[in-house]
Design a protein around this motif. Structure first.
Motif, PDB file in Angstrom:
ATOM      1  N   LYS A 209       0.828  -1.200   0.000  1.00 21.10           N
ATOM      2  CA  LYS A 209       0.000   0.000   0.000  1.00 21.10           C
ATOM      3  C   LYS A 209       0.862   1.250   0.000  1.00 21.10           C
ATOM      4  O   LYS A 209       0.452   2.295  -0.474  1.00 21.10           O
ATOM      5  CB  LYS A 209      -0.854   0.034   1.269  1.00 21.10           C
ATOM      6  N   ASP A 210       2.008   1.148   0.557  1.00 24.14           N
ATOM      7  CA  ASP A 210       2.808   2.338   0.807  1.00 24.14           C
ATOM      8  C   ASP A 210       4.249   2.063   0.393  1.00 24.14           C
ATOM      9  O   ASP A 210       5.141   2.151   1.220  1.00 24.14           O
ATOM     10  CB  ASP A 210       2.746   2.645   2.304  1.00 24.14           C
TER      11      ASP A 210
ATOM     12  N   GLU B 238       6.426   3.586  -1.060  1.00 22.96           N
ATOM     13  CA  GLU B 238       7.406   4.652  -0.887  1.00 22.96           C
ATOM     14  C   GLU B 238       7.906   4.717   0.537  1.00 22.96           C
ATOM     15  O   GLU B 238       9.092   4.831   0.786  1.00 22.96           O
ATOM     16  CB  GLU B 238       6.793   5.983  -1.266  1.00 22.96           C
ATOM     17  N   ALA B 239       6.953   4.625   1.481  1.00 24.46           N
ATOM     18  CA  ALA B 239       7.364   4.668   2.895  1.00 24.46           C
ATOM     19  C   ALA B 239       8.233   3.467   3.197  1.00 24.46           C
ATOM     20  O   ALA B 239       9.250   3.577   3.855  1.00 24.46           O
ATOM     21  CB  ALA B 239       6.119   4.655   3.776  1.00 24.46           C
TER      22      ALA B 239
ATOM     23  N   VAL C  16       9.039  15.398  -4.523  1.00 24.68           N
ATOM     24  CA  VAL C  16       8.777  14.571  -5.701  1.00 24.68           C
ATOM     25  C   VAL C  16       7.273  14.419  -5.856  1.00 24.68           C
ATOM     26  O   VAL C  16       6.564  14.221  -4.896  1.00 24.68           O
ATOM     27  CB  VAL C  16       9.436  13.184  -5.508  1.00 24.68           C
ATOM     28  N   MET C  17       6.772  14.537  -7.078  1.00 21.07           N
ATOM     29  CA  MET C  17       5.338  14.391  -7.252  1.00 21.07           C
ATOM     30  C   MET C  17       4.999  12.934  -7.492  1.00 21.07           C
ATOM     31  O   MET C  17       5.048  12.474  -8.605  1.00 21.07           O
ATOM     32  CB  MET C  17       4.875  15.216  -8.450  1.00 21.07           C
ATOM     33  N   ASP C  18       4.697  12.195  -6.474  1.00 20.03           N
ATOM     34  CA  ASP C  18       4.333  10.788  -6.659  1.00 20.03           C
ATOM     35  C   ASP C  18       3.316  10.430  -5.611  1.00 20.03           C
ATOM     36  O   ASP C  18       3.636  10.079  -4.508  1.00 20.03           O
ATOM     37  CB  ASP C  18       5.570   9.904  -6.519  1.00 20.03           C
ATOM     38  N   ILE C  19       2.065  10.561  -5.945  1.00 22.16           N
ATOM     39  CA  ILE C  19       1.052  10.401  -4.930  1.00 22.16           C
ATOM     40  C   ILE C  19       0.405   9.030  -5.004  1.00 22.16           C
ATOM     41  O   ILE C  19       0.231   8.367  -4.008  1.00 22.16           O
ATOM     42  CB  ILE C  19       0.000  11.514  -5.073  1.00 22.16           C
ATOM     43  N   LYS C  20       0.065   8.561  -6.201  1.00 22.85           N
ATOM     44  CA  LYS C  20      -0.597   7.259  -6.282  1.00 22.85           C
ATOM     45  C   LYS C  20       0.429   6.156  -6.212  1.00 22.85           C
ATOM     46  O   LYS C  20       1.361   6.144  -6.983  1.00 22.85           O
ATOM     47  CB  LYS C  20      -1.331   7.142  -7.624  1.00 22.85           C
ATOM     48  N   PRO C  21       0.249   5.185  -5.300  1.00 18.02           N
ATOM     49  CA  PRO C  21       1.183   4.055  -5.290  1.00 18.02           C
ATOM     50  C   PRO C  21       0.963   3.204  -6.525  1.00 18.02           C
ATOM     51  O   PRO C  21      -0.131   3.177  -7.065  1.00 18.02           O
ATOM     52  CB  PRO C  21       0.796   3.279  -4.026  1.00 18.02           C
ATOM     53  N   GLY C  22       1.992   2.534  -6.969  1.00 12.10           N
ATOM     54  CA  GLY C  22       1.873   1.680  -8.156  1.00 12.10           C
ATOM     55  C   GLY C  22       0.890   0.555  -7.905  1.00 12.10           C
ATOM     56  O   GLY C  22       0.742   0.080  -6.785  1.00 12.10           O
ATOM     57  N   SER C  23       0.202   0.099  -8.918  1.00 19.45           N
ATOM     58  CA  SER C  23      -0.778  -0.978  -8.714  1.00 19.45           C
ATOM     59  C   SER C  23      -0.161  -2.300  -9.122  1.00 19.45           C
ATOM     60  O   SER C  23       0.461  -2.411 -10.164  1.00 19.45           O
ATOM     61  CB  SER C  23      -2.023  -0.722  -9.542  1.00 19.45           C
ATOM     62  N   GLY C  24      -0.292  -3.324  -8.290  1.00 21.55           N
ATOM     63  CA  GLY C  24       0.228  -4.650  -8.604  1.00 21.55           C
ATOM     64  C   GLY C  24      -0.812  -5.426  -9.373  1.00 21.55           C
ATOM     65  O   GLY C  24      -1.829  -4.890  -9.790  1.00 21.55           O
TER      66      GLY C  24
END
Lengths: 891, 261
Positions: free
Chosen positions: B222-223, B225-226, B240-248
């Motif tokens: 879910k996170d 980046e964290a 950095v503009m990256d708000i939506k996490p990648g979808s698996g």
């Protein structure tokens, strides 16, 4: 079909005829031929007519079993078999029910393999340690180039200058589809390759690209490899962006990339005047490691325009540029493991700087103060071409790199110092030609021999003119004159050649190397005053140099490498015989120095538990100076620094010891680490400076001295599941003790720096999140003499907010606040703010982006710096607010 | 009934201390083509080549995806190839039927985890049907396990009570299995002698429980980046503009389904 019904049915039947059912068991014990019970043996009940198993069980630890035949089984039809790996199977008929049937099995070697019909399925072989990240798992809609995704990968961090680290270790290179297109100048790839054509990002630990060395010689390198999707291999791709804005800015990025298996290319044309320094893309991220490999020690640039350094801000905040660059990188894969590669670039830029500075130097009993203001223009024209031929087969490896760097720097400066104006022009034209040859071959199936030869020719003619009538009393006997001209050049020939023999082993790999290197240089310099009649007269006696320098080394090295699981260590024992000769007839100088050196190094890592490890390092290193430490004639380095040396070389011995511990509890996402470092340098002479309001004269004096520094560093980070936030903190403390000689006095100095950093990054929700970082530094410098102690405190805070109302619209707002406090000076407060909005047109796959930097239009930045006993107060002109509109599209 | 017997035997065995033994070496390899319909909206199932390495008293079930990239990219001869690891899943299942132990090796980027648990007891119903797989004589059995009805073929000539994934408990190695809807299948793809590799879960894996691991895996998903910031425990990076996490991959049809009771 519901087997549950069947089971329930059987259960019912079993319960109904329980007393009778209990009686219908077959039990017994399975033993081996010596009477010991055989536990876990399979005991099956077979049906003779169909030769099928109808009931089964296993023996317990006592070798006993109980079989319950299904109801209605006729005993005559039944067979009980006992099977166990390591024994010959046995089967016995059932004469009546209930029955007691025991088995006595004879030992037989495992028969599993004989059961299997010989089949030719290949067995998987995998070595090395590769992490595969699927780009689609980590990318977001806002990412355009692969560099945006790489930053986000677990374990990867990217510096401001673009250097990529994996687990705090710098990576060696970024490979594209397995091919090395860019060596360590990988910023070209991370900022050009669009992320949607990359299938996977592989992080390869212990990466060994040389086939001859694979599975034989351990490598500590870590590399990144980008694997392309099929769509990315078929045609030319590119990320194009064209932008223009106010006041009068442009930003263009046009590129064409091709990633076929046999041919790869990254070619582009870029230019901007928004402060993005294109020289960052040319940066060799592993430069120091490369220099160590080549064994070279190239001369540094000697002349400069002034003493003002660049501000402690991100480069984009203060850089006035106007640049354009053309870059071509092309690679062809030929048959039989051969590969050809051509890399070239040409960059032109015009950078302007507008600084002013007041410097105070605190001496016991006196303070020297001078002021400067500079308007500079720097025009680089940088040309680089490199041609590489590689053969990389299982038996042998050959690599030859031919390189030419032709850089021309043209700098002009209008300077006002202590009220007097000075105009300067500086031309600096370094030219470097080199060839590196490396050949390896495997012999007797395990050992490896290597032959290596490196050769280079470097010249760097520098020419600086200051005028008019600059300090005529000192340089022209008080008469006016046109210009003071300083010229310097250090043409150098260098070669390094060796052969080596490696013996890889399971426990330890031994390598032995022997070779020689030769450095031959001539430092020529002249300081002359150009008179009005166009003749040049020497400014003063003892201001010309004609120093010849020859350094020869013969060396032998033994290295032992332990690549174990728990303990990884490398011990290097190099022995060097060095012969140095330098002479300058003009000063009657003709000296030599012959020494034996031993510079051992031990570096290693020990795993105390699966997640924690201890790192250690010790290094002892001998340094003799280079030609720039030895010249006798005065060189005017910048307009207020005259440099000359005594005839003795600076000999330094350096001890470095480091210890670290890293703790990780991955399941709780909790990490901390501690690092301690001690550095001790002994030197046999010391720079003595005579400082006046208008001049600084540096002379080397033969007084032994030493520098000690201790550093302690701790980091901690934790993710809280409840708040979906990552918290991290870092604490650093550094203490340095040294001695300086100024105006005849020996001043011992102690500089202490303490730093504390805290940060939090949250993901409150999909459409909103923020990050906050605060960092505080305190620098203390005091001397045991009567000079005052000075403290400078600095605090930096950064806050960024990201807001995504829809999938096509994104906003970002960020702010940075700088606070500086120094006793006796007013406090400095600066706030920089940036904003961005982007809209994505789904149908045409075009993005429109509006960038506003420096929203508050901060045009001036003042800073205070404190080192040893020098306090500088500087003021810089910054580019103000820039608003840029960009159109981004793909080829 | 058999289940009661098994569990009684199991308890008896489990209460006894395990004796230290020589490590078990793989003797044969059973190859499967694993197929799992992960997303019912997308009729393309997930496929992977898997292998079951069988020793004298234990087994490991893991991926058999060869270095496919290495092969396909070496089309035209001669190029610098980096040593590329396997592409398949990193999850491995170790079955120790004598100790009734199932050890799963799982992985979240950067770390191996070792999750130990009981080998799930499965109550099979053996039928009289027989067939030949790869020259081996096999018999059919059926069961209901974790929400699915499975049909499996086992080979009594290989007298170990093991099988692919978590399937176990038949008087022979399970060489083929599939569920009634054909959404999950382990299709027999050959059997061969194996290199004598040791069957042992990785020593450097972090030992943990299933619950803790699921929690960590969910965070990483879910996170990312964290999670990545923590795993690299680095300091601040620029805005950095990256708000939506990648979808698996979408998995709305997991292998283990909740029981409909």
């Amino acid at each position: 079909m519901k087997p549950i019904r069947g089971i329930i049915g059987l259960l019912l039947v079993g319960v109904l005829i329980a007393p009778a059912g209990l009686a219908q068991t077959i039990k017994g014990t399975v033993r081996d031929s010596s009477g010991h019970p055989v536990p876990y043996a399979s005991v099956n009940l077979r049906n003779r007519s169909q030769d099928a198993i109808i009931a089964y069980t296993r023996t317990d630890t006592g070798g006993a079993y109980v079989l319950r035949p299904p109801a209605g089984s006729a005993p005559g039809d039944l067979l009980v078999e006992a099977r166990c790996i390591g024994f010959r199977e046995q089967s016995k008929p059932v004469s009546a029910l209930p029955a007691v049937i025991d088995f006595s099995l004879t030992v037989l070697a495992s028969q599993l393999q004989s059961v299997v019909v010989h089949n030719n399925k290949p067995v998987l072989r995998s070595r090395g340690d590769t992490l595969n990240y699927k780009v689609s798992d980590f990318s977001t809609a806002q990412d355009r180039v692969i560099g945006d995704v790489i930053k986000r990968l677990p374990g990867i961090s990217v510096n401001d200058d673009g250097t990529i680290y994996y687990n705090n270790r710098p990576i060696s290179s970024v490979y594209i589809g397995g091919d090395n297109l860019l060596d360590d100048k990988y910023t070209i790839a991370t900022t050009s390759i669009p992320q949607n054509i990359v299938d996977q990002i592989q992080v390869i630990d212990n990466h060994q690209p040389i086939k001859v060395l694979q599975r034989k010689v351990n490598s500590n390198d870590v590399a990144i490899n980008l694997t392309m999707k099929r769509s990315g291999k078929l045609r030319v791709v590119g990320q194009e962006s064209i932008g223009g804005g106010l006041p009068g800015n442009y930003d263009v990025d046009l590129n064409a990339l091709l990633f076929k298996d046999e041919y790869k290319a990254i070619n582009y044309l870029k230019g901007n005047n928004t402060g993005y320094d294109l020289q960052q893309e040319l940066m060799s991220h592993n430069a120091s490691a490369n220099q160590q490999r080549l064994g070279t020690d190239p001369p540094a640039t000697l002349l400069s325009l002034g003493t003002i350094s660049t501000p402690d801000l991100a480069r984009q905040r203060y850089l006035f540029d106007r640049s354009g660059m053309l870059s071509a990188n092309n690679l062809i894969n030929l048959k039989n493991d051969w590969q050809l590669r051509l890399n070239a670039w040409y960059l032109r830029d015009r950078q302007k700087q507008d600084f002013s500075q007041v410097t105070s130097i605190f001496l016991p009993g006196d303070t020297v103060r001078y002021s400067e203001s500079q308007h500079n223009q720097i025009d680089p024209a940088l040309l680089h071409t490199q041609f590489t031929v590689t053969l990389n087969s299982n038996k042998s490896y050959l690599n030859d790199v031919m390189l030419m760097d032709d850089n021309r720097w043209n700098k002009t400066s209008h300077l006002v110092t202590n009220g007097s104006p000075i105009d300067q022009t500086l031309r600096d034209d370094p030219l470097n030609l080199s060839n590196e040859f490396n050949w390896m071959r495997s012999v007797s199936s395990k050992n490896i021999i290597q032959a290596y030869s490196y050769f280079s020719r470097t010249v760097e003619p520098e020419h600086r003119a200051i005028g008019p009538s600059y300090n005529d009393s000192l340089f022209n006997h008080g008469d006016p004159y046109l210009q003071l001209i300083q010229t310097v050049d250090v043409p150098t020939w260098f070669t390094n050649n060796y052969i080596s023999f490696k013996m890889p082993g399971e426990v330890m790999t031994k390598s032995f190397r022997a070779g020689f290197s030769r450095q031959s240089q001539m430092l020529t310099s002249e300081l002359g005053s150009l008179q009005s009649n166009n003749s040049i007269s020497t400014a003063s006696d003892s201001s010309a140099n004609n120093l010849s320098w020859k350094k020869q080394k013969v060396y032998a090295e033994a290295a032992f490498d332990i690549p174990g699981e728990r303990l990884k260590a490398t011990l290097t024992l190099p022995f060097t015989y060095q012969q140095l000769n330098y002479s300058d007839r003009g000063y009657g100088l003709d000296k030599g120095l012959t020494r034996y050196y031993f510079n051992p190094q031990l570096i290693g890592r020990y795993k105390t538990s699966p997640e924690n490890y201890l790192t250690f390092q010790y290094r002892y290193f001998n340094q003799t100076g280079n030609v720039e430490d030895i010249y006798q004639g005065y060189i005017l380095k910048d307009y207020r620094t005259l440099n000359a040396n005594s005839a003795d070389l600076t000999l330094r011995q350096n001890h470095l010891a480091a210890l670290g511990f890293e703790y990780r509890k991955a399941i709780k996402l909790f990490f901390w680490s501690i690092n301690l470092l001690y550095n001790h340098t002994n030197a046999n002479n010391i720079a003595s400076s005579v400082i006046t309001n208008s001049f600084q004269r540096l002379v080397m004096l033969p007084f032994p001295n030493h520098i000690d520094s201790w550093t302690a560093d701790g980091t901690i980070s934790k993710y809280t599941f409840a708040l979906r936030t990552t918290f991290d903190a870092e604490v650093k403390w550094q203490d340095t003790r040294s001695v300086q000689v100024q105006n005849g006095a020996f001043l011992p100095f102690n500089t202490t720096i303490g730093m504390l950093k805290l940060g939090a990054e949250t993901k409150i929700s999909k459409w909103l999140n923020f990050s906050y970082h605060i960092s505080g530094t305190q620098t203390n410098s005091h001397s045991s003499a009567e000079a005052p102690t000075d403290k400078v405190d600095q605090l930096l805070q950064q806050l960024a907010i990201y807001y995504n109302p829809t999938s096509s619209l994104q906003f970002m707002l960020s702010g940075e606040h700088y606070y500086t406090h120094s006793r006796g000076n007013p406090d400095l407060n600066y706030m920089f703010s940036d904003a961005r909005a982007r809209y994505h047109f789904n149908k045409r796959n075009i993005d429109l982006q509006l960038d506003a930097t420096n929203l508050f239009n901060v045009r001036n930045y003042k800073a205070l710096y404190l080192t040893a006993n020098t306090l500088t107060a500087s003021s810089y002109t910054l580019p103000g607010r820039i608003v840029l509109l960009k159109l981004l599209f793909n080829l | 009934m058999k289940w009661i017997l098994f569990s009684a035997v199991g308890l008896a065995i489990a209460s006894l201390p395990a004796t230290a033994q020589q490590p078990d070496h793989a003797q044969i390899a059973v190859h499967y083509k694993f197929s799992h319909l992960r997303d019912t909206t997308n009729r393309q199932p997930y496929r992977e080549n898997m292998v079951l390495l069988v020793g004298d008293r234990s087994s490991v079930y893991k991926t058999n995806e060869g270095p496919a990239q290495q092969q396909s990219a070496a089309g035209a001869d001669g190029r610098t190839r980096t040593d590329i690891h396997m592409r398949g899943t990193k999850v491995e299942y170790y079955q120790f039927p004598n100790e009734k132990n199932l050890v799963r090796k799982d992985w979240i980027p950067m770390t191996d985890f070792v999750i130990s648990g009981a080998l799930p007891p499965i109550d099979w119903h053996i039928t009289r049907d027989t067939a030949t797989f790869g020259g081996m004589h096999c018999q059919k059995a059926t069961t209901h396990f974790r929400g699915r009805d499975y049909t499996a073929w086992f080979c009594p000539d290989l007298p170990l009570h093991i099988g692919p994934w978590k399937l176990n408990g038949l008087p022979g190695v399970i060489v083929d299995a599939h569920d009634s809807k054909n959404e999950v299948s382990f299709t027999f793809d050959g059997i061969s002698r194996s290199e004598s590799t040791v069957i042992q879960p990785p020593q450097n894996g972090v030992k943990t429980t299933d619950k803790e691991f699921s929690k960590l895996e969910e965070t990483a998903r879910k996170d990312p980046e964290a999670y990545s910031k923590l795993m690299s425990h680095n300091g601040a990076s620029g805005p950095v503009m990256d708000i939506k996490p990648g979808s698996g991959p979408v998995i709305n049809n997991p292998i283990e389904l909740p029981e409909k009771k």
